[in-house]
Enzyme design. Structure first.
Site, short mmCIF file in Angstrom:
data_model
loop_
_atom_site.label_atom_id
_atom_site.label_comp_id
_atom_site.label_asym_id
_atom_site.label_seq_id
_atom_site.Cartn_x
_atom_site.Cartn_y
_atom_site.Cartn_z
N GLU A 53 0.84 -1.20 0.00
CA GLU A 53 0.00 0.00 0.00
C GLU A 53 0.87 1.25 0.00
OE1 GLU A 53 -2.89 0.02 3.17
OE2 GLU A 53 -3.83 1.87 2.44
N GLU A 66 -6.13 -9.19 3.62
CA GLU A 66 -5.34 -8.49 4.64
C GLU A 66 -5.33 -9.36 5.89
OE1 GLU A 66 -5.98 -4.30 5.38
OE2 GLU A 66 -6.53 -3.98 3.27
N GLN A 74 2.09 -6.10 5.49
CA GLN A 74 2.29 -5.70 4.13
C GLN A 74 3.74 -6.02 3.75
OE1 GLN A 74 1.08 -1.75 3.17
NE2 GLN A 74 -0.95 -1.97 4.10
N ASN A 88 -12.37 -1.16 -1.10
CA ASN A 88 -11.68 -1.78 0.05
C ASN A 88 -12.37 -1.32 1.33
OD1 ASN A 88 -9.23 -2.83 1.67
ND2 ASN A 88 -9.36 -0.69 2.27
N GLU A 89 -12.63 -2.23 2.21
CA GLU A 89 -13.22 -1.91 3.53
C GLU A 89 -14.30 -0.83 3.38
OE1 GLU A 89 -10.29 -1.39 6.68
OE2 GLU A 89 -9.63 -3.46 6.43
N TYR A 112 -6.86 -8.94 11.43
CA TYR A 112 -5.52 -8.69 11.96
C TYR A 112 -5.38 -9.30 13.35
CZ TYR A 112 -4.39 -5.50 8.17
OH TYR A 112 -4.11 -4.97 6.93
O1 AHR Z 1 -3.06 -2.58 6.20
C1 AHR Z 1 -3.37 -1.38 6.83
C2 AHR Z 1 -4.83 -0.99 6.70
O2 AHR Z 1 -5.62 -1.90 7.40
C3 AHR Z 1 -5.41 -1.00 5.32
O3 AHR Z 1 -5.17 0.17 4.62
C4 AHR Z 1 -6.87 -1.16 5.59
O4 AHR Z 1 -7.55 -1.80 4.52
C5 AHR Z 1 -6.93 -1.91 6.89
O5 AHR Z 1 -7.78 -1.33 7.79
#
Ligand code: AHR
Length: 498
Positions: free
Chosen positions: A25, A296, A345, A172-173, A239
């Site tokens: 990103e 992600e 990432q 995205n999101e 995450y």
């Molecule tokens: O990876 C960091 C961020 O996490 C990304 O930009 C977003 O899609 C997510 O919330």
């Protein structure tokens, strides 16, 4: 002794190579500094792309790379990133540190980088603040091989041939940074935008809809009900946060066993999330045509002290190696539905495989896990399990499985790759693996590669880059389909059975 079995007669499916994908990103020093240094940089580069990073990534055989975001994707206007550098407008990267984005890394540079490392591009389009027309033009610019305003513009910018573009994300999101939409609204918006993501010539686009955050099954239900037939993939973001608290996530290097344990417990939740979302997908798509794309995933800690909080720069320890190993084993196991995953990432952001500082570069423990697992790509998943009682790792009255495992048979030979994680930081695990199956050829030996830590926070630095790296142990004999091994505490092991 833990008894494991591998059944070569039972393959639940093929492990898509795209499970071993990555994400880059415009965030912090991922693109700028990590990948792109510009053509005039003293750091050795090819067309502005760092040679050292490209070389290291080539070795991983990265199958697919997602770009340009993330939250950045829904603020990105692709036309700002083409043409002569001096004419490219600058913008504020409002999500990530409020820094100036000069658009020097755009479509041509990304496609060049993918070519250099041998990865398939996965472009994420802008739904939150972009128009349908803009998205349509981007795809036309990249893939159209006839005469049109966009293909002419591409030619003017030095690229006569269209590129191949397989993967395209429509937002995205969009439940959050991508427009704060409700699923009912986004489902219709998705249908509209996706209509204009066209296939030109022989280029066939695999369209990915924005999926749920973590356990939001309502989002999945609505998207599958309303838009299933218009998509090829649905994304999932999850995450791993040690404390489970976004305002104080925990440090990447300064942690105790309680946080070691909670990190691994929280990462194991990926299994439950995939099962829950797959159950809903199965209802609307029993043929499993639509892929679940975990685009992600990875650890998210407090940033390294003294670094820009908007840059998400963190160190990477043997704990991250375990997180990577566990998640990749989970994705392999659900390969019938999970057909792409992209760790967040690539460089210098969150759970990276590479860290850079100026001209210096270091490979993280997570890099080594991807290297050790890479032969699972396109392998035949083999049914693998524990007979009898599975060992547990307990801490403060809570228990989690001590061993994570998956195995596959190579598509080109009958070699078997078994990848194992020992989550227990104190105790080793004695294992016995029995290979079962009719018409089984005689396996004779297994090579063994181990990544282990000398402490729970062992990590690599620019001055000590080899603190955590894989060691190749001697060959292990296989007799009558049986082999025995010892898994070191807090380790990731790859056994290649031949
Ligand atoms: O990876 C960091 C961020 O996490 C990304 O930009 C977003 O899609 C997510 O919330």
């Amino acid at each position: 002794m833990t008894n494991l079995y591998i059944n070569t007669d039972n393959s639940p499916g093929t492990i898509s190579k795209n499970i071993y994908g990555h994400f880059s990103e415009h965030l912090g020093r991922c693109i700028y500094g990590g990948i792109w240094v510009g053509k005039d940089s003293p750091i050795p580069n090819t067309d502005g792309i760092r040679n050292d990073v490209a070389e290291a990534l080539k070795k991983l055989r990265i199958p697919v790379l997602r770009w340009p975001g993330g939250c950045f994707a829904d603020e990105y206007h692709w036309m700002d990133g083409i043409g002569p550098y001096e004419k490219r407008p600058k913008m504020i990267n409002t999500h990530w540190g409020g820094v100036v984005e000069d658009n020097s890394f755009g479509t041509h540079e990304f496609m060049r980088f993918c070519e250099m490392i041998g990865a398939e591009p996965y472009i994420n389009g802008n739904v939150g603040s972009g128009t349908v027309y803009e998205m349509q033009q981007w795809v036309e610019y990249i893939t159209f091989d006839g005469v049109s305003p966009m293909s002419e513009l591409r030619k003017q910018n030095g690229r006569a041939e269209p590129w191949k573009l397989k993967f395209f994300g429509v937002g995205n999101e969009n439940w959050g940074c991508g427009g704060n939409m409700r699923p009912e609204y986004y489902a219709d918006v998705y249908r509209r935008y996706a209509t204009y993501v066209r296939n030109y010539g022989s280029n066939k686009i695999f369209k990915i809809a924005c999926g749920p955050s973590e356990g939001d099954t309502h989002w999945t239900e609505v998207l599958m009900r309303e838009a299933c037939k218009f998509m090829d993939g649905l994304s999932l973001h999850y995450y791993t946060i040690p404390t489970g608290n976004w305002s104080d996530k925990g440090s990447s290097t300064e942690f105790d066993e309680a946080e070691w344990f909670s990190t691994l417990r929280n990462t194991l939740r990926m299994d439950e999330l995939i099962r829950k979302h797959s159950t809903i997908m199965d209802k609307y798509d029993p043929e499993k045509r639509v892929a679940l794309i975990v685009d992600e995933w990875g650890t998210w800690y407090n940033v390294e002290p003294g670094t820009n909080p908007g840059f998400l720069y963190q160190q990477n320890t043997v704990r991250d190696a375990l997180v990577a190993g566990i998640n990749l084993n989970i994705f392999n196991t659900y390969c019938d539905r999970v057909r792409m995953a992209n760790i967040a990432q690539l460089v210098n952001v969150l759970q990276s495989v590479i860290l850079t500082e100026g001209e210096k570069m270091v490979l993280t423990p997570t890099y080594h896990v991807f290297d050790m697992y890479k032969d699972h790509m396109e392998g035949k998943l083999l049914q693998t399990g524990i007979s009898g009682t599975a060992p547990e790792y307990g801490f403060n009255g809570e228990n989690i499985p001590a061993i994570s495992v998956s195995s596959s048979m190579s598509p080109d030979s009958d070699e078997i790759l078994v990848t194992l994680c020992n989550l227990d930081p104190e105790n080793s695990q004695d294992i016995r693996i029995e290979i079962r199956g009719s018409g089984l050829r005689q396996y004779k030996t297994a090579s063994c590669t181990v990544l282990a830590g000398s402490a729970i926070n062992a990590h690599n630095t620019f001055d000590a880059p080899d603190n955590v790296k894989p060691a190749t142990l001697g060959e292990i004999p296989v007799a009558n389909g049986i082999l025995e091994a010892k898994l070191a505490p807090m380790s990731v092991t790859a056994l290649k059975i031949k």
